[in-house]
Design an enzyme around this catalytic site. Structure first.
Site, PDB file in Angstrom:
ATOM      1  CG  ASP A 161      -9.433  -7.625  19.129  1.00 40.71           C
ATOM      2  OD1 ASP A 161      -9.263  -8.876  19.046  1.00 40.71           O
ATOM      3  OD2 ASP A 161      -9.362  -7.070  20.434  1.00 40.71           O
ATOM      4  CD  GLU A 216      -7.413 -12.374  22.936  1.00 40.58           C
ATOM      5  OE1 GLU A 216      -7.031 -13.215  23.950  1.00 40.58           O
ATOM      6  OE2 GLU A 216      -6.752 -11.607  22.575  1.00 40.58           O
TER       7      GLU A 216
HETATM    8 ZN   LIG Z   1      -3.744 -12.276  20.695  1.00 45.22          ZN
END
Ligand SMILES: [Zn+2]
Length: 411
Positions: A80, A172
């Site tokens: 992401d 994340e």
């Molecule tokens: Zn990162």
């Protein structure tokens, strides 16, 4: 294929995560990149590459013959990009033989040497930037590209290696990248996230982190008749703020210095809430900060009556150094491999958390390596092709360092 060529393919895929969605993945579009990576991993010979329903891509590379007893190393990057800045319609710009001067990105944005003095040192390299309208997504698609290229090189250059585990994780940037990674299936003894800044960077210390919420109940009476009766909850909230050391805030601290960060304050006479995040690298100082908050709660309840102030402290994450220290070879080996590439290893205490910190506490010691990227999460994000090549060499060198022959005398 060079790592930056892969990066250019990955950044055009929109994978922004979404903080407001509690499901994993938080955005289905992360599967677009995950599916492509599974396909590429298979093409590179990673036969068991797959993506699960939560968008975790995993795969394993078996050890070379005779090297089955080598430590099993994991490499992890995230799919992401940060929701802080648009990651849609990314149009990367490649500046070959960069001249080390200011770069007009277009759309009213300039990547300036005064803001980023390191740009001078990137002179002569192939610099990759945005067009000024989005982030680049080198965080962390550069990490993915570097791991993929390392896998390709192991095969192509016939480099002996132990067993390797690969994971590309979703979400994340919204703090959930490590949550659902199946560590048993991942099967590594230790791992590296490839999710940091400059190519010579290694991170294995991060903040201890907690959230602290004070809820305040006031006593509302008519202001004309309030003497010795009214307790103004909003004023008590201000009083809490005034009881904390004024220099221990994010804007006055750096490196390993901790802070109290006021993130929200709201209220009226009857009810008020004041919220903080508390951070410190040092476990003792972190505990002391929490003790200070509890003392404030106690003092104010003695002053205004029991139940006026209720403090709730929630631990968020802890400094991974505690879990890395018993396995310092993971850090030392990485530093040696960085030095072997002619760079000076730079260890940086992270003023935040990392997925590696969570994984370390889940039992997988996991420092973080640089990707070669700079200025993440915004339109000034940039990276160089040569920096990425260097990271690929570091990763390959780590794999080689841990490859050891089985003891011929063992049965
Ligand atoms: Zn990162």
């Amino acid at each position: 294929m060079r790592a930056y060529e892969r990066l250019l393919n990955y950044v055009v895929i929109h994978t922004t995560s979404d903080e407001s969605n509690e499901n994993t993945p938080s955005t289905a579009r992360q599967f677009d990149l995950a599916d492509l990576l599974v396909k590429e991993l298979k093409e590179l010979g990673v036969e068991d590459a797959s993506v699960d329903e939560h968008c975790y891509v995993t795969g394993h590379i078996p050890a070379s013959e005779g090297l089955e007893d080598s430590p099993k190393i994991g490499f992890i990057s995230h799919l992401d990009t940060a929701p802080d800045c648009s990651g849609e319609n990314v149009k990367p710009k490649v500046h070959e033989n960069y001249d080390g001067a200011d770069v007009d990105l277009g759309n009213g944005r300039t990547l300036s040497v005064s803001l980023f003095p390191h740009l001078r040192k990137l002179r002569g390299r192939t610099l990759i930037t945005t067009d000024g309208t989005t982030l680049l997504g080198a965080d962390d698609k550069a990490g993915i590209a570097e791991i993929m290229t390392m896998i390709e090189n192991l095969e192509k250059d016939d480099i002996p290696h132990g067993a390797i585990s690969i994971a590309f994780t979703p979400d994340e940037e919204i703090g959930h990248g490590a949550d659902l990674l199946d560590l048993e299936k991942f099967g590594a003894d230790f791992a590296y996230t490839v999710d940091g800044g400059p190519e010579n960077e290694i991170e294995y210390e991060n903040f201890n982190a907690a959230k602290a919420i004070f809820e305040i109940k006031g006593i509302s009476v008519h202001p004309g008749d309030a003497k010795n009766r009214m307790v103004n909850a909003a004023l008590v909230a201000c009083e809490i703020s005034s009881m904390l050391p004024p220099a221990e805030t994010p804007s006055h601290t750096e490196e390993r210095e901790g802070f109290y960060h006021l993130t929200d304050i709201r209220g009226d006479v009857e009810n008020a809430v004041i919220e903080y995040i508390v951070r410190d690298h040092d476990a003792g100082l972190f505990e002391a900060k929490q003790e200070t908050l509890r003392m404030i709660e106690k003092t104010l309840n003695e002053k205004y009556g029991a139940g006026t102030v209720t403090l709730t402290i929630t631990e968020q994450y802890l400094n991974m150094i505690e879990k890395i220290r018993p396995h310092m070879h993971i850090v030392e080996t990485a530093k040696k491999c960085i030095a072997k590439q002619g760079m000076e290893p730079m260890d940086v205490p992270v003023r935040g958390g990392t997925d590696g910190a969570r994984l370390s506490f889940r039992g997988l010691p996991c420092p973080n390596l640089g990707t070669g990227g700079y200025a993440f999460h915004g339109p000034l994000e940039h990276i160089t092709a040569e920096g990425m090549d260097a990271v690929v060499r570091v990763l390959t060198s780590i794999v080689s360092s841990y490859a050891k022959q089985a003891d011929p005398l063992r049965d």
